[in-house]
Structures are given as structure tokens and as C-alpha cells.
Design an enzyme around this catalytic site. Structure first.
Site, PDB file in Angstrom:
ATOM      1  N   ASP A 297     -24.245 -35.342  -1.536  1.00 60.77           N
ATOM      2  CA  ASP A 297     -23.532 -34.209  -2.136  1.00 60.77           C
ATOM      3  C   ASP A 297     -24.125 -33.951  -3.519  1.00 60.77           C
ATOM      4  O   ASP A 297     -23.876 -34.720  -4.456  1.00 60.77           O
ATOM      5  CB  ASP A 297     -22.035 -34.502  -2.256  1.00 60.77           C
TER       6      ASP A 297
ATOM      7  N   LYS B 295     -20.213 -26.745  -0.825  1.00 62.98           N
ATOM      8  CA  LYS B 295     -19.016 -27.492  -1.215  1.00 62.98           C
ATOM      9  C   LYS B 295     -18.431 -26.884  -2.481  1.00 62.98           C
ATOM     10  O   LYS B 295     -19.159 -26.515  -3.396  1.00 62.98           O
ATOM     11  CB  LYS B 295     -19.392 -28.961  -1.428  1.00 62.98           C
TER      12      LYS B 295
ATOM     13  N   LYS C 295     -17.397 -27.423   2.858  1.00 63.89           N
ATOM     14  CA  LYS C 295     -16.596 -28.565   2.438  1.00 63.89           C
ATOM     15  C   LYS C 295     -15.687 -28.150   1.288  1.00 63.89           C
ATOM     16  O   LYS C 295     -16.145 -27.653   0.262  1.00 63.89           O
ATOM     17  CB  LYS C 295     -17.484 -29.740   2.004  1.00 63.89           C
TER      18      LYS C 295
END
Length: 221
Positions: free
Chosen positions: A91, A153, A182
């Protein structure tokens, strides 16, 4: 939606600065017991956690975290190091200053480079929605899609706010077909988790969902 189904989409997360191995170990145990998608932990714990969980749980970690303003070379090194230590999901945080300066090519190039380093492993791109206007969020949907990342995300959880339903709806309307979503930051209830999934999120970054389920079990419901 069944609780077990919700949990399958959770990246069970502990990224606080004070995190200890005992706390990370508990995250690992709970993730395995409840069947989460992954554990999301600091890079310094990845090797130890991977040795502990082996093939029982996917290890995710964060790169350029939480501010995103490290050089691309540093982020690339961090990514390769994390993968070598056993991470399977990365991430990364974008350089938000570049976005404000409209240096879109640099952002796309950085994401492409990190995705190349990841290979078949997942790359999720954190854009920190609370610091962006709507046009910047839409632009990042386009850049993440063009760069070939696996996920967009919302948040680090370390800025001024986390995921919102509106942002997930916006992402769903603007990301390309190959990009998943996400939601992360501030997801505090099973009801909210379910709604994020219904709106188009595929993953949920949260530390609270498993805690809620453990509490329910402890109290007999």
C-alpha cells in the site's frame, strides 16, 4: 451481508507508531482466526510476521507512509525490501504535493515503477482523499488506472479524515475496469463496513471490525 463475508474483505491493520511485536502477533492470530484478507503492518515487522504466519495469512505493508513525499527511489527500495521480507501486498502513498502541482506524469511514472517492482503482488495506491478536492480525486482515478495499479485506496488513517461513502461512490464511477477500491480510515462498525462494500469497495482497511466481533463473542451475541 454475512459477517464472515465482510471479514473476508478486511485488511486487519495495525500501523501505530507504538506498535510492539506482541501487538502485531495478536493481529496475526486474530486475522488467521477470523479469516481476513490480510494483515497490514509496518515494514519493520514484515519479516518476523511472515515467519510467524507462514502461508496461513497474507502480509501487507505500507510504503512512503504516511506522507508520501519520499523520493521515488526510496519508495522503490522500500517496496523491494518489503517483498523480499515476505510481503505480498503493498500500500503506497502518492506524492500529494506533485498532485497539487499537477505533475501527473511523475505520479503515474512512480506508480508504474512500484507496480513493476511488485510484479504479480498487489499494489494499492493511497491518495489521501481528505486532502484532495473532487477534481483531484477523479484525476487520481485516471492516473491509477493508467499506471496499472491493482487498487485505489482512500486514506492512511493518519491525516484529517478517513474513508467516506461519497468517495467510494466517486471512485466506483471513475476507476477503470481493472482497478479495485479499498476504503480505509475510520471504519467503525459492521454496518458501515457492509455499506462500503455495497458501494463498490473490495477491501476495508480497519483495526476495529475484528475487535467488534471479538467483543460480540465475549458478550455472548
Amino acid at each position: 451481508m454475512d459477517k464472515k463475508e465482510i471479514v473476508k474483505h478486511v485488511d486487519h491493520t495495525l500501523l501505530t507508531q507504538t506498535a510492539t511485536w506482541e501487538e502485531i502477533k495478536q493481529i496475526c492470530d486474530d486475522a488467521i482466526a477470523y479469516g481476513t484478507a490480510s494483515i497490514c503492518i509496518p515494514p519493520s515487522f514484515v519479516k518476523q510476521a511472515k515467519e510467524y504466519v507462514q502461508d496461513r495469512m497474507t502480509v501487507c505493508t505500507v510504503i512512503g507512509f504516511p506522507n508520501g513525499y519520499m523520493t521515488t527511489a526510496v519508495k522503490e527500495f522500500e517496496t523491494k525490501d518489503a517483498l523480499a521480507n515476505g510481503a505480498k501486498e503493498i500500500d503506497m502513498v502518492i506524492n500529494i504535493g506533485w498532485l497539487k502541482d499537477k505533475k501527473y506524469d511523475l505520479i503515474e511514472e512512480e506508480i508504474r515503477l512500484l507496480k513493476k517492482a511488485c510484479g504479480d503482488n498487489l499494489l494499492k495506491v493511497i491518495i489521501e482523499t481528505c486532502l484532495l478536492d473532487e477534481a483531484e480525486k477523479v484525476k487520481m482515478c485516471e492516473i491509477v488506472t493508467a499506471a496499472g495499479a491493482d487498487y485505489i485506496k482512500t486514506s492512511t488513517g493518519f491525516s484529517t479524515a478517513g474513508a467516506t461513502f461519497k468517495d467510494i461512490e466517486l471512485f466506483a464511477a471513475h476507476v477503470g475496469a481493472g482497478v479495485k477500491i479499498k476504503a480505509a480510515g475510520g471504519i467503525a462498525s459492521l454496518e458501515d463496513a457492509e455499506k462500503f462494500l455495497e458501494l463498490g469497495a473490495d477491501r476495508l482497511g480497519t483495526s476495529r471490525i475484528i475487535k467488534l466481533m471479538k467483543n460480540e463473542e465475549a458478550n455472548g451475541y
